[in-house]
Enzyme design. Structure first.
Site, mmCIF file in Angstrom:
data_model
loop_
_atom_site.group_PDB
_atom_site.id
_atom_site.type_symbol
_atom_site.label_atom_id
_atom_site.label_comp_id
_atom_site.label_asym_id
_atom_site.label_seq_id
_atom_site.Cartn_x
_atom_site.Cartn_y
_atom_site.Cartn_z
ATOM 1 N N ASP A 1 -53.821 -69.278 -31.215
ATOM 2 C CA ASP A 1 -54.304 -68.341 -31.370
ATOM 3 C C ASP A 1 -54.268 -67.726 -31.770
ATOM 4 O O ASP A 1 -55.907 -67.542 -32.838
ATOM 5 C CB ASP A 1 -55.362 -68.539 -29.587
ATOM 6 C CG ASP A 1 -55.486 -69.091 -28.985
ATOM 7 O OD1 ASP A 1 -55.017 -70.256 -29.239
ATOM 8 O OD2 ASP A 1 -55.738 -68.885 -27.743
ATOM 9 N N GLY B 1 -56.996 -67.100 -21.041
ATOM 10 C CA GLY B 1 -56.984 -67.933 -21.875
ATOM 11 C C GLY B 1 -58.365 -67.545 -22.228
ATOM 12 O O GLY B 1 -59.776 -68.155 -23.267
ATOM 13 N N GLY C 1 -56.950 -62.343 -25.821
ATOM 14 C CA GLY C 1 -56.819 -60.943 -26.325
ATOM 15 C C GLY C 1 -55.224 -60.196 -27.008
ATOM 16 O O GLY C 1 -55.816 -60.023 -27.675
ATOM 17 N N LYS D 1 -62.156 -64.506 -27.179
ATOM 18 C CA LYS D 1 -62.914 -65.945 -27.387
ATOM 19 C C LYS D 1 -62.823 -66.305 -26.626
ATOM 20 O O LYS D 1 -61.893 -66.241 -25.138
ATOM 21 C CB LYS D 1 -61.987 -66.172 -28.692
ATOM 22 C CG LYS D 1 -60.346 -66.897 -28.308
ATOM 23 C CD LYS D 1 -60.154 -68.299 -27.367
ATOM 24 C CE LYS D 1 -59.154 -68.395 -26.840
ATOM 25 N NZ LYS D 1 -58.302 -68.948 -25.455
ATOM 26 N N SER E 1 -53.515 -61.913 -29.108
ATOM 27 C CA SER E 1 -53.826 -63.416 -30.100
ATOM 28 C C SER E 1 -54.568 -62.227 -31.071
ATOM 29 O O SER E 1 -54.488 -62.333 -32.065
ATOM 30 C CB SER E 1 -54.234 -64.512 -30.379
ATOM 31 O OG SER E 1 -53.814 -65.546 -29.069
ATOM 32 N N PRO F 1 -58.492 -59.373 -20.356
ATOM 33 C CA PRO F 1 -57.090 -59.601 -19.057
ATOM 34 C C PRO F 1 -56.253 -60.309 -20.442
ATOM 35 O O PRO F 1 -56.595 -61.170 -21.108
ATOM 36 C CB PRO F 1 -57.355 -60.258 -18.031
ATOM 37 C CG PRO F 1 -59.236 -60.265 -18.704
ATOM 38 C CD PRO F 1 -59.722 -59.855 -19.819
HETATM 39 O O1 C5P Z 1 -49.033 -70.959 -30.064
HETATM 40 P P1 C5P Z 1 -48.276 -69.681 -28.516
HETATM 41 O O2 C5P Z 1 -46.712 -69.065 -28.200
HETATM 42 O O3 C5P Z 1 -49.916 -69.691 -28.161
HETATM 43 O O4 C5P Z 1 -48.271 -71.440 -27.313
HETATM 44 C C1 C5P Z 1 -48.028 -71.388 -25.807
HETATM 45 C C2 C5P Z 1 -47.620 -72.283 -25.138
HETATM 46 O O5 C5P Z 1 -48.612 -73.274 -25.070
HETATM 47 C C3 C5P Z 1 -46.097 -73.311 -26.675
HETATM 48 O O6 C5P Z 1 -45.097 -73.156 -25.958
HETATM 49 C C4 C5P Z 1 -46.555 -74.375 -25.888
HETATM 50 O O7 C5P Z 1 -45.896 -74.536 -24.296
HETATM 51 C C5 C5P Z 1 -47.984 -74.502 -25.158
HETATM 52 N N1 C5P Z 1 -48.987 -74.760 -26.836
HETATM 53 C C6 C5P Z 1 -48.968 -76.650 -26.694
HETATM 54 N N2 C5P Z 1 -49.980 -77.166 -27.538
HETATM 55 C C7 C5P Z 1 -51.003 -76.124 -28.418
HETATM 56 C C8 C5P Z 1 -49.872 -74.626 -28.471
HETATM 57 C C9 C5P Z 1 -49.539 -74.201 -27.501
HETATM 58 O O8 C5P Z 1 -48.542 -76.674 -26.059
HETATM 59 N N3 C5P Z 1 -51.090 -76.253 -29.508
#
Ligand code: C5P
Length: 298
Positions: free
Chosen positions: A140, A102, A105, A14, A107, A98
């Site tokens: 994500d 960002g 991938g 994405k 997810s 990769p």
């Molecule tokens: O949800 P995910 O594990 O992908 O998020 C990785 C990190 O990114 C989280 O631990 C958090 O520190 C940060 N994050 C955030 N706010 C979000 C999504 C992610 O602060 N809405």
């Protein structure tokens, strides 16, 4: 064909057409408003169901530890909660997207496993249930259950599908660094929070069937990442020098994208762009019906 024949599924990446960070929540996550869009760049998953009662996963990138492999964790989660005891699967993830880029991938791999095993194991979960499972794996993941163009809110788990945005050609630029999402959010100060206006404007245009207003494609995480990582600033400069009128970062970076309405223009920029250590791809957005190969979960 035997009922247990393996199938090969694409797991599309994405980009974020917009990314507003509205504020911080009590649980440490950030409140987001973002328009996400699936693109043609994808991993390929070989999914071989069996009756072993176990889930295994092999990934051709050795640096993904099995505890961090979201595809395997997705299979384990679905298995533990919704599959019968004999249901099993052998997964193979062939990475092209990769990691820590960002582009979502990992997810997308997870959502692809949830969607596919939901069908193969006959769990019969609805999209909303798969999204709720996905949210346990990462912010994500819920988006990728239905893919296409969508408004993302909450910490990422509140997904509102939008009509498909217009086809955009994209030149991606990925510097040779990985940027951990948590680090990027941690570095964002409250002055960097945004109001959500750009996301609202882009959502309005897409709902009205109008072209995506490039001038409202913004990313609240981008200024901090460009400041902190000279590699990202250099990749951005390379795209601009190659003639890209607009360059934006996807998610928490470091991948940048330049959007175009004409393939010829995108191809010319992709051919001219060069910078040491930066990988460039020419790709394009894809519609919801193309991004999910299975019948859409209800
Ligand atoms: O949800 P995910 O594990 O992908 O998020 C990785 C990190 O990114 C989280 O631990 C958090 O520190 C940060 N994050 C955030 N706010 C979000 C999504 C992610 O602060 N809405």
């Amino acid at each position: 064909m035997s009922a247990l024949s393996p199938i090969f599924m694409p797991a599309y990446a994405k980009i974020n057409l917009t990314l507003d960070v509205l504020g911080k929540r009590d649980d440490g996550y950030h409140r987001l408003a973002s328009v996400m869009q699936t693109i043609a760049l994808h991993d390929t998953l070989r999914i071989a169901p069996n009756r072993s009662g176990t889930t295994t996963c092999h990934c051709d990138l050795n640096d993904i530890k099995s505890s961090e492999n979201l595809a395997l964790r997705a299979a384990q989660l679905l298995h533990a909660e919704f599959a019968d005891a004999q249901a099993g699967v052998e997964l193979e993830v062939h990475k092209v997207v990769p990691t820590q880029a960002g582009l979502g991938g990992g997810s997308s791999d997870a959502a692809c496993v949830l969607n596919t095993l939901n069908a193969l194991w006959r769990c019969d979960l609805a999209a909303a249930q798969l999204e709720a499972l996905g949210a346990q794996l990462g912010s994500d993941v819920p988006f990728f259950v239905r893919g296409g163009t969508a408004l993302i809110e909450g910490r990422g788990e509140v997904v509102t599908p939008l009509p498909d945005a217009e086809l955009l050609w994209l030149v991606l630029a990925k510097p040779a660094i990985g940027v951990p999402t948590a680090q990027v959010f941690r570095a964002l100060q409250s002055e960097g929070y945004t109001q959500g206006d750009d996301t609202a404007t882009v959502v309005g245009a897409i709902r009205a069937g109008q072209p995506v207003p490039f001038e409202h494609m913004t990313n609240a995480l981008e200024p901090g990442v460009v400041r902190a990582f000279p590699e990202v600033a250099a990749a951005r400069a390379a795209l601009l020098e190659a003639g890209a009128p607009v360059v934006r970062m996807s998610g928490s970076g470091p991948t940048l994208f330049a959007p175009f309405r004409q393939l010829s223009e995108a191809a010319a920029v992709a051919a001219r762009a060069q910078a040491p250590g930066v990988t460039f791809w020419l790709t394009h957005t894809i519609t919801r019906s193309r991004s999910i190969v299975l019948p859409a979960p209800h």
